[in-house]
Design a protein around this motif. Structure first.
Motif, mmCIF file in Angstrom:
data_model
loop_
_atom_site.group_PDB
_atom_site.id
_atom_site.type_symbol
_atom_site.label_atom_id
_atom_site.label_comp_id
_atom_site.label_asym_id
_atom_site.label_seq_id
_atom_site.Cartn_x
_atom_site.Cartn_y
_atom_site.Cartn_z
ATOM 1 N N THR A 50 -7.985 -9.491 8.896
ATOM 2 C CA THR A 50 -9.309 -8.962 9.259
ATOM 3 C C THR A 50 -10.400 -9.688 8.479
ATOM 4 O O THR A 50 -10.511 -9.493 7.269
ATOM 5 N N SER A 95 -2.624 -10.092 1.662
ATOM 6 C CA SER A 95 -3.061 -10.917 2.790
ATOM 7 C C SER A 95 -3.452 -10.021 3.956
ATOM 8 O O SER A 95 -2.782 -9.017 4.232
ATOM 9 N N ASP A 96 -4.568 -10.361 4.618
ATOM 10 C CA ASP A 96 -4.973 -9.572 5.788
ATOM 11 C C ASP A 96 -5.716 -10.456 6.790
ATOM 12 O O ASP A 96 -6.493 -11.328 6.397
ATOM 13 N N THR A 118 -4.123 -2.403 4.571
ATOM 14 C CA THR A 118 -4.347 -1.253 5.442
ATOM 15 C C THR A 118 -5.133 -0.159 4.730
ATOM 16 O O THR A 118 -5.153 -0.108 3.500
ATOM 17 N N LYS A 129 -4.073 2.734 4.724
ATOM 18 C CA LYS A 129 -2.949 3.453 4.100
ATOM 19 C C LYS A 129 -2.640 2.900 2.705
ATOM 20 O O LYS A 129 -2.278 3.637 1.784
HETATM 21 O O1 DWN Z 1 -6.190 5.889 11.905
HETATM 22 C C1 DWN Z 1 -6.511 4.730 11.702
HETATM 23 C C2 DWN Z 1 -5.648 3.620 12.144
HETATM 24 C C3 DWN Z 1 -5.603 3.627 13.625
HETATM 25 O O2 DWN Z 1 -6.142 2.379 11.788
HETATM 26 C C4 DWN Z 1 -7.794 4.378 11.069
HETATM 27 N N1 DWN Z 1 -8.222 5.525 10.317
HETATM 28 C C5 DWN Z 1 -7.767 3.185 10.193
HETATM 29 C C6 DWN Z 1 -6.675 2.226 10.496
HETATM 30 O O3 DWN Z 1 -5.623 2.481 9.606
HETATM 31 P P1 DWN Z 1 -4.810 1.261 8.943
HETATM 32 O O4 DWN Z 1 -5.765 0.319 8.325
HETATM 33 O O5 DWN Z 1 -3.761 1.842 8.078
HETATM 34 O O6 DWN Z 1 -4.227 0.638 10.281
HETATM 35 P P2 DWN Z 1 -3.152 -0.478 10.521
HETATM 36 O O7 DWN Z 1 -3.135 -0.743 11.965
HETATM 37 O O8 DWN Z 1 -1.853 -0.140 9.880
HETATM 38 O O9 DWN Z 1 -3.784 -1.759 9.786
HETATM 39 C C7 DWN Z 1 -3.109 -2.964 9.857
HETATM 40 C C8 DWN Z 1 -3.791 -3.946 8.907
HETATM 41 O O10 DWN Z 1 -2.914 -5.030 8.721
HETATM 42 C C9 DWN Z 1 -5.098 -4.497 9.453
HETATM 43 O O11 DWN Z 1 -6.018 -4.663 8.387
HETATM 44 C C10 DWN Z 1 -4.703 -5.847 9.998
HETATM 45 C C11 DWN Z 1 -3.534 -6.233 9.101
HETATM 46 N N2 DWN Z 1 -2.514 -7.033 9.778
HETATM 47 C C12 DWN Z 1 -2.212 -8.283 9.277
HETATM 48 O O12 DWN Z 1 -2.815 -8.731 8.296
HETATM 49 N N3 DWN Z 1 -1.272 -9.035 9.920
HETATM 50 C C13 DWN Z 1 -1.854 -6.496 10.851
HETATM 51 C C14 DWN Z 1 -0.896 -7.239 11.503
HETATM 52 C C15 DWN Z 1 -0.192 -6.685 12.680
HETATM 53 C C16 DWN Z 1 -0.600 -8.583 11.017
HETATM 54 O O13 DWN Z 1 0.261 -9.287 11.564
#
Ligand code: DWN
Length: 406
Positions: free
Chosen positions: A342, A339-340, A318, A320
């Protein structure tokens, strides 16, 4: 001594997270040497209550043709944005009345597609051309540009006034908020509504979720600071609806002053914020100490596992996580890969600490004992998806709302 981005009042940073890279700046080994860093300090304005970054990298370094975040990658978020869209549809005239909806930061069209499918006149504004392209391919009217007062005038000349201007996890990314507020007030019909949601300062303070602070989030809003920031453009709060998304967000509904009756939740939540001290610098001096305590106990926990010769991998690269890894100085000694799902992040390295990002298939091929949950805001969806992991003795490590192994 700096001045507040909203009210020009003199402000002083109350803490620094140290040097930080671009949060979504996933890179190849060849780019390590030239990697950009800035010192991430945060301030709280006691005059307009705005929690803000002292310094923010230029927008084009964060939002561009290789932006690494696609909203539609989470099933839960797809459901959330569908219900957000229907929430708005309830509040504005029907499409037959030629009503017009504008979304700022519409990403890959995850929300605007519902307005398109319901035949609303609609327009998305998305500066990152690669995600805007995904929306356009879905037939969603999208302009790939940054929104400001000038663009507001162009949209007015071409499309007229809007019944609703909406956005999610975008408003807190925009440093020239005063100009944006003027543009929105310019574009909204006399009884039009501005409806947006962002991570909520109240939840961040309560949960010590300091990882909400990174380059893209120039502000972390409260109802107090939103009322002040938009009040100068003649817009006032008419409703406040807490959300569970992104670890705790707030949905703000604003309108031209006097055009709508405010709901009880506005007074109620403003009172709650006073009792939580979101209008006092002391609260943030305490927050600083809580962040340091969280950092130290996460390092201690991971050091303990490392000394035992066990391995830890991360779940969700993320934006974050960039704050956590760099603030806590965690590298491949502590976390061997993340792991991600994307594609654009996979087979690259995390910003700053350069931990490899691997595909989900790679993770599934060799599930370790310890997994550090960086995408904690998606824990319901992830725990459901990974239920076997715990059944087979796997242990999750999390750091929000406290550092622990579960
Ligand atoms: O504000 C923001 C929010 C909406 O999204 C942006 N500035 C940037 C982004 O922040 P983030 O990257 O902290 O958002 P997420 O939604 O917490 O990112 C989730 C990450 O985890 C993504 O890269 C996808 C990944 N993921 C995964 O690998 N397996 C997510 C899920 C649900 C999964 O099962």
């Amino acid at each position: 001594m700096k001045t507040c981005r909203i009210c020009d009042h003199k402000i002083e940073p109350f803490m620094s997270f140290g040097k930080m890279p671009i949060a979504n700046g996933f890179l190849n080994k060849s780019e390590f040497e030239k990697e950009y860093f800035f010192e991430m300090k945060v301030s709280f304005c006691e005059n307009c209550y705005m929690f803000q970054l002292d310094e923010q990298p230029d927008a084009t370094m964060m939002f561009h043709e290789n932006y690494a975040f696609f909203s539609s990658l989470s099933k839960y978020m797809q459901k959330h944005f569908k219900s957000f869209a229907h929430f708005v549809m309830e509040l504005i005239p029907l499409p037959e009345k030629n009503s017009f909806v504008i979304e700022l930061g519409s990403n890959d069209g995850i929300m605007l597609e519902h307005f398109k499918n319901a035949n609303y006149r609609h327009l998305g504004i998305e500066p990152s051309s690669n995600v805007a392209k995904v929306a356009l391919e879905k037939g969603i009217n999208t302009l790939s540009n940054f929104f400001d007062l000038n663009l507001a005038n162009e949209i007015y000349n071409e499309h007229g006034l809007a019944d609703a201007i909406i956005c999610a996890n975008v408003m807190c990314h925009i440093p020239n908020l005063n100009d944006i507020a003027k543009g929105i007030a310019r574009l909204l019909k006399p009884n039009g509504l501005l409806i947006f949601e962002d991570p909520y300062l109240g939840d961040m303070v309560k949960k010590v979720s300091y990882d909400q602070i990174y380059d893209e989030h120039v502000f972390i809003f409260s109802a107090h600071s939103v009322a002040k920031a938009f009040g100068t453009s003649g817009l006032e709060l008419v409703d406040l609806i807490p959300q569970t998304t992104h670890g705790g967000s707030m949905r703000y509904v604003l309108a031209h002053k006097g055009s709508h009756k405010a709901s009880k939740s506005v007074i109620q939540i403003l009172e709650e914020e006073k009792s939580l001290g979101l209008n006092k610098i002391e609260t943030f001096n305490k927050f600083k100490l809580n962040c340091e305590a969280s950092r130290d106990s996460l390092r201690e926990l991971l050091e303990g596992i490392r000394i035992k010769g066990e391995t830890v991998v991360g779940y969700g690269a993320t934006s974050k996580s960039t704050t956590v890894l760099n603030y806590c100085n965690l590298n491949t000694d502590h976390i061997c890969y993340i792991s991600d799902t994307t594609p654009i992040k996979q087979n690259k390295y995390t910003p700053g600490m350069h931990i490899p990002v691997k595909s989900y298939d790679f993770f599934k091929s060799d599930v370790p004992k310890y997994v550090l949950l960086f995408a904690w805001n998606h824990s319901d969806e992830i725990f459901e998806k990974e239920s076997k992991f715990s059944e087979q003795g796997g242990r999750w490590i999390r750091f929000v709302p406290r550092v622990e192994i579960i």
